[in-house]
Scaffold this motif. Sequence first.
Motif, PDB file in Angstrom:
ATOM      1  N   SER A   1       0.822  -1.212   0.000  1.00  0.00           N
ATOM      2  CA  SER A   1       0.000   0.000   0.000  1.00  0.00           C
ATOM      3  C   SER A   1       0.855   1.261   0.000  1.00  0.00           C
ATOM      4  O   SER A   1       0.424   2.310  -0.497  1.00  0.00           O
ATOM      5  CB  SER A   1      -0.949   0.002   1.198  1.00  0.00           C
ATOM      6  OG  SER A   1      -0.257  -0.285   2.394  1.00  0.00           O
ATOM      7  N   LEU A   2       2.090   1.173   0.532  1.00  0.00           N
ATOM      8  CA  LEU A   2       2.961   2.347   0.535  1.00  0.00           C
ATOM      9  C   LEU A   2       3.348   2.744  -0.886  1.00  0.00           C
ATOM     10  O   LEU A   2       3.400   3.926  -1.227  1.00  0.00           O
ATOM     11  CB  LEU A   2       4.211   2.061   1.365  1.00  0.00           C
ATOM     12  CG  LEU A   2       5.085   3.265   1.727  1.00  0.00           C
ATOM     13  CD1 LEU A   2       4.312   4.252   2.593  1.00  0.00           C
ATOM     14  CD2 LEU A   2       6.341   2.806   2.438  1.00  0.00           C
ATOM     15  N   LEU A   3       3.595   1.760  -1.751  1.00  0.00           N
ATOM     16  CA  LEU A   3       3.958   2.038  -3.133  1.00  0.00           C
ATOM     17  C   LEU A   3       2.791   2.624  -3.930  1.00  0.00           C
ATOM     18  O   LEU A   3       3.003   3.226  -4.993  1.00  0.00           O
ATOM     19  CB  LEU A   3       4.464   0.758  -3.807  1.00  0.00           C
ATOM     20  CG  LEU A   3       5.786   0.203  -3.266  1.00  0.00           C
ATOM     21  CD1 LEU A   3       6.127  -1.118  -3.930  1.00  0.00           C
ATOM     22  CD2 LEU A   3       6.918   1.211  -3.451  1.00  0.00           C
ATOM     23  N   ALA A   4       1.577   2.432  -3.405  1.00  0.00           N
ATOM     24  CA  ALA A   4       0.412   3.001  -4.083  1.00  0.00           C
ATOM     25  C   ALA A   4       0.277   4.497  -3.838  1.00  0.00           C
ATOM     26  O   ALA A   4      -0.425   5.195  -4.585  1.00  0.00           O
ATOM     27  CB  ALA A   4      -0.858   2.286  -3.616  1.00  0.00           C
ATOM     28  N   VAL A   5       0.942   5.023  -2.797  1.00  0.00           N
ATOM     29  CA  VAL A   5       0.777   6.435  -2.425  1.00  0.00           C
ATOM     30  C   VAL A   5       1.152   7.381  -3.570  1.00  0.00           C
ATOM     31  O   VAL A   5       0.359   8.271  -3.923  1.00  0.00           O
ATOM     32  CB  VAL A   5       1.573   6.757  -1.146  1.00  0.00           C
ATOM     33  CG1 VAL A   5       1.540   8.261  -0.860  1.00  0.00           C
ATOM     34  CG2 VAL A   5       0.998   5.991   0.038  1.00  0.00           C
ATOM     35  N   PRO A   6       2.346   7.259  -4.203  1.00  0.00           N
ATOM     36  CA  PRO A   6       2.648   8.180  -5.315  1.00  0.00           C
ATOM     37  C   PRO A   6       1.691   8.036  -6.492  1.00  0.00           C
ATOM     38  O   PRO A   6       1.372   9.023  -7.170  1.00  0.00           O
ATOM     39  CB  PRO A   6       4.077   7.799  -5.715  1.00  0.00           C
ATOM     40  CG  PRO A   6       4.321   6.451  -5.136  1.00  0.00           C
ATOM     41  CD  PRO A   6       3.492   6.383  -3.900  1.00  0.00           C
ATOM     42  N   LEU A   7       1.182   6.810  -6.712  1.00  0.00           N
ATOM     43  CA  LEU A   7       0.219   6.615  -7.793  1.00  0.00           C
ATOM     44  C   LEU A   7      -1.098   7.311  -7.470  1.00  0.00           C
ATOM     45  O   LEU A   7      -1.724   7.928  -8.343  1.00  0.00           O
ATOM     46  CB  LEU A   7      -0.018   5.115  -8.016  1.00  0.00           C
ATOM     47  CG  LEU A   7       1.205   4.309  -8.472  1.00  0.00           C
ATOM     48  CD1 LEU A   7       0.886   2.822  -8.486  1.00  0.00           C
ATOM     49  CD2 LEU A   7       1.658   4.770  -9.853  1.00  0.00           C
ATOM     50  N   ILE A   8      -1.514   7.242  -6.211  1.00  0.00           N
ATOM     51  CA  ILE A   8      -2.734   7.925  -5.780  1.00  0.00           C
ATOM     52  C   ILE A   8      -2.573   9.433  -5.932  1.00  0.00           C
ATOM     53  O   ILE A   8      -3.474  10.136  -6.432  1.00  0.00           O
ATOM     54  CB  ILE A   8      -3.064   7.554  -4.318  1.00  0.00           C
ATOM     55  CG1 ILE A   8      -3.498   6.077  -4.225  1.00  0.00           C
ATOM     56  CG2 ILE A   8      -4.155   8.455  -3.747  1.00  0.00           C
ATOM     57  CD1 ILE A   8      -3.579   5.550  -2.808  1.00  0.00           C
TER      58      ILE A   8
END
Length: 495
Positions: free
Chosen positions: A16-23
């Motif tokens: 979920s941390l890697l999703a932060v920049p995508l979000i």
Amino acid sequence: METIISVKPLLAVLASLLAVPLILRTGDRPNLREFWSVLAGVIKFSIVISMVPAILSGHTIEYTLVTFYQGIDIKFRVDAFGLLFATVSSFLWIITTFYSIGYMRSSKEHAQTRYYACFAISLSSTVAVAFSANLITLFVFYEILSLATVPLVGHKETPEAQEGARKYFLYLLSLSKTLLLAGIIIVYMVAGNTDFQSYGLLRDQPGSPLLFAGFFLFLYGFAKGAVMPVHNWLPSAMVAPTPVSALLHAVAVVKVGVFSILRVVFHIYGVDLMTRMNLGITAAYVVTFTILMGSIIALSKDNLKARLAYSTVSQLSYVILGAVLLTPSSMVGGILHIANHAFSKITLFFCAGSLYCAAHKTEVSQLSGIGKKMPWTMAAFFIASLSMIGVPPAAGFNSKWLLAIGSLEAHQIPILVALLASTVLNAAYFLPITYKAFFEKDETAVLPHHGGDGHHEEIKEIPMVVVPLVVTAIISLLIGIYPDYFLSLAQEVIR
């Protein structure tokens, strides 16, 4: 017991941390932004579940990220207890994300991109806490979770929200940075490291006033566990949007608090040392007070979210009580209540959000007759209420039954009486809500000058909000009828 070296714990944290920049990069495209959040949740849950066979076979999974000094490192270790908590939090994150989409869009909330980004960081921190191999790692990610959830508590940016976020920040960060650090230093001085061990890192240590005081530094330093008197942050945080309340009460924050306290009980102090020092019984009476007072205060609250907040204060101490009674039944019951309470309480908060989105109702006194217009919401509320009370076959019955048996095993009749009294109080503040919704007529619904909005007949449930709460209500029944998965993990913890 074999230790398996694997990167899986780290991957579960990072998903979920890697999703932060995508979000953040897709904030202007809501569908894509929310797709990343859902995808990260599914990946995280899949990684967590992939570790189940090894853990149920009696193995542990480890991965050391970095070593700073002898006995001080950032290290992940997956055991039965951590896996149980990670399973609950990662699965409920997926459900809460779908709920958030319906709630945030229907309420036209601002700063939704920031909301989803902070949400993702929070869940990474939660799984990192679940898989922490020592107190140092747990402390680091406990603090990151506190920081990531402050913007969520103050999301509405009203004076009330800012005050709630300020209190949340001061309670959780100031207490942890003082009491928790003091407790960790004591453990390190005595043992030379802070690693969690199956029967307790300190189990062979002689009892001492320093270790006695150290335990209570942890009990109150982990303020997310909301043991009175360090509970006031939790009702104040109810100014946040309902999905955040669900995050606080079921998916992450408060569960991190009680999970961390149980880590200290089982894997730092250990049952033998807790028994020799009479720490268990002392702590049991402390948290029993919280159980009763939380229920009594909940009974006095008309605001629905405030009532649910004080219910959480009470229910969290059931988990701690099970651990500190130190009997086989009570310890399993306390661990099991982490999962049972999570599914039931998230359902209740989802229902509160559904009432707000569809009918703009926030007070219990406003709910007369609402069940006829919102039957799915109020039926789910009733099912989750039964679990909170402890009525079979709902999930809460299993854990409360084991806690009652555990109090008898510990020869603590006063605690058994307190548990029964709390159950009666649970019924007293939950069941009237269902009664009002289905069996009372709303005399003011079409009379604006009497406080009604004049549009009661136009109230309609929002599918994107209702479907998640129905799912969690059904699951709270299913894990009551078929508790084998969580029960097997709980039993593995105390072996």
